[in-house]
Write an enzyme that holds these catalytic residues in place. Sequence first.
Site, PDB file in Angstrom:
ATOM      1  N   GLU A   1      10.673  -5.799   4.820  1.00  0.00           N
ATOM      2  CA  GLU A   1      12.083  -5.495   5.024  1.00  0.00           C
ATOM      3  C   GLU A   1      12.523  -6.110   6.354  1.00  0.00           C
ATOM      4  OE1 GLU A   1      14.833  -1.443   5.215  1.00  0.00           O
ATOM      5  OE2 GLU A   1      12.855  -1.460   6.155  1.00  0.00           O
TER       6      GLU A   1
ATOM      7  N   LYS B   1      18.279  -0.587  -1.830  1.00  0.00           N
ATOM      8  CA  LYS B   1      17.637   0.597  -1.249  1.00  0.00           C
ATOM      9  C   LYS B   1      18.416   1.861  -1.597  1.00  0.00           C
ATOM     10  CE  LYS B   1      15.525   1.934   3.187  1.00  0.00           C
ATOM     11  NZ  LYS B   1      15.374   1.503   4.602  1.00  0.00           N
TER      12      LYS B   1
ATOM     13  N   CYS C   1      10.976   0.724   2.333  1.00  0.00           N
ATOM     14  CA  CYS C   1      10.769   1.515   3.542  1.00  0.00           C
ATOM     15  C   CYS C   1      10.948   3.018   3.320  1.00  0.00           C
ATOM     16  CB  CYS C   1      11.697   0.998   4.643  1.00  0.00           C
ATOM     17  SG  CYS C   1      11.146   1.410   6.322  1.00  0.00           S
TER      18      CYS C   1
END
EC number: 3.5.1.4
Length: 339
Positions: free
Chosen positions: A59, A133, A165
């Site tokens: 990321e 995300k 993440c």
Amino acid sequence: MRHGDISSSPDTVGVAVVNYKMPRLHTKNEVLENCRNIAKVIGGVKQGLPGLDLIIFPEYSTHGIMYDRQEMFDTAASVPGEETAILAEACKKNKVWGVFSLTGEKHEQAKKNPYNTLILVNDKGEIVQKYRKILPWCPIECWYPGDKTYVVDGPKGLKVSLIICDDGNYPEIWRDCAMRGAELIVRCQGYMYPAKEQQIAIVKAMAWANQCYVAVANATGFDGVYSYFGHSSIIGFDGHTLGECGEEENGLQYAQLSVQQIRDARKYDQSQNQLFKLLHRGYSGVFASGDGDKGVAECPFEFYKTWVNDPKKAQENVEKFTRPSVGVAACPVGDLPTK
């Protein structure tokens, strides 16, 4: 599952994860130049690892973190766009698949904040998965949240899902990907200290709980604000680490993931087949009681029932034992409301 060689086989997918140094960029031209650098890395890694089928970058590795809001909007990418064209050409040229970060991707409505996006590019240079995300790292990240996961056939038919993440701190997203058939869950992250130990631990637990391969690509270095701990890794579907980087900048790990082995395990494993057993609860006792051979399929978890049927009520319920405001007066972040 094999680790230590530079090859792959008709049954194994050669996967590399890169400890890419977190860039600090400010302009579109700088982002495009960094894309060209990533393309060079792909060529070099393929030369050193001829069995490479899939290479994964962290990321923020393409854009870095734009701490300035205007820079975030000015550098936001379109998909497809100039950035993806460079990355796609590198995949096509080197005959590899790649996972790349776009921070951000322009929102459909120009005034709304961009998305934090990953793309999976095949060895023909085609974008075959775009994931936004779902759970941005609040209160710091201001990305507009995505709303779904995806599963696609990846290299050699291995089924691949992408997550980003902070997504990985929520067991729900892993289970959603796995229950949709994902065999490899790719977690690209720009994770910083102090959460190193927790992040190393959770990916092993999620691989075990969901009987899936996990590939983690994390950033390294210091961007003037955060220090990133690296430890990009590849985890087997039994929760054991196949390969793990340290904190070195631009280090990488490589392993071969067997397509046949994970499918064999999901079909024939019994005591630790969490995916099967969750939807066939207590099948031994149910069968012994004369109530059929499928166990219990109904969801027993009150929270999930409420969340699906009445999300506002579920939100109100959690606020009763956490807090009603998104901001915290004792430690304010930006202009988030604290009342």
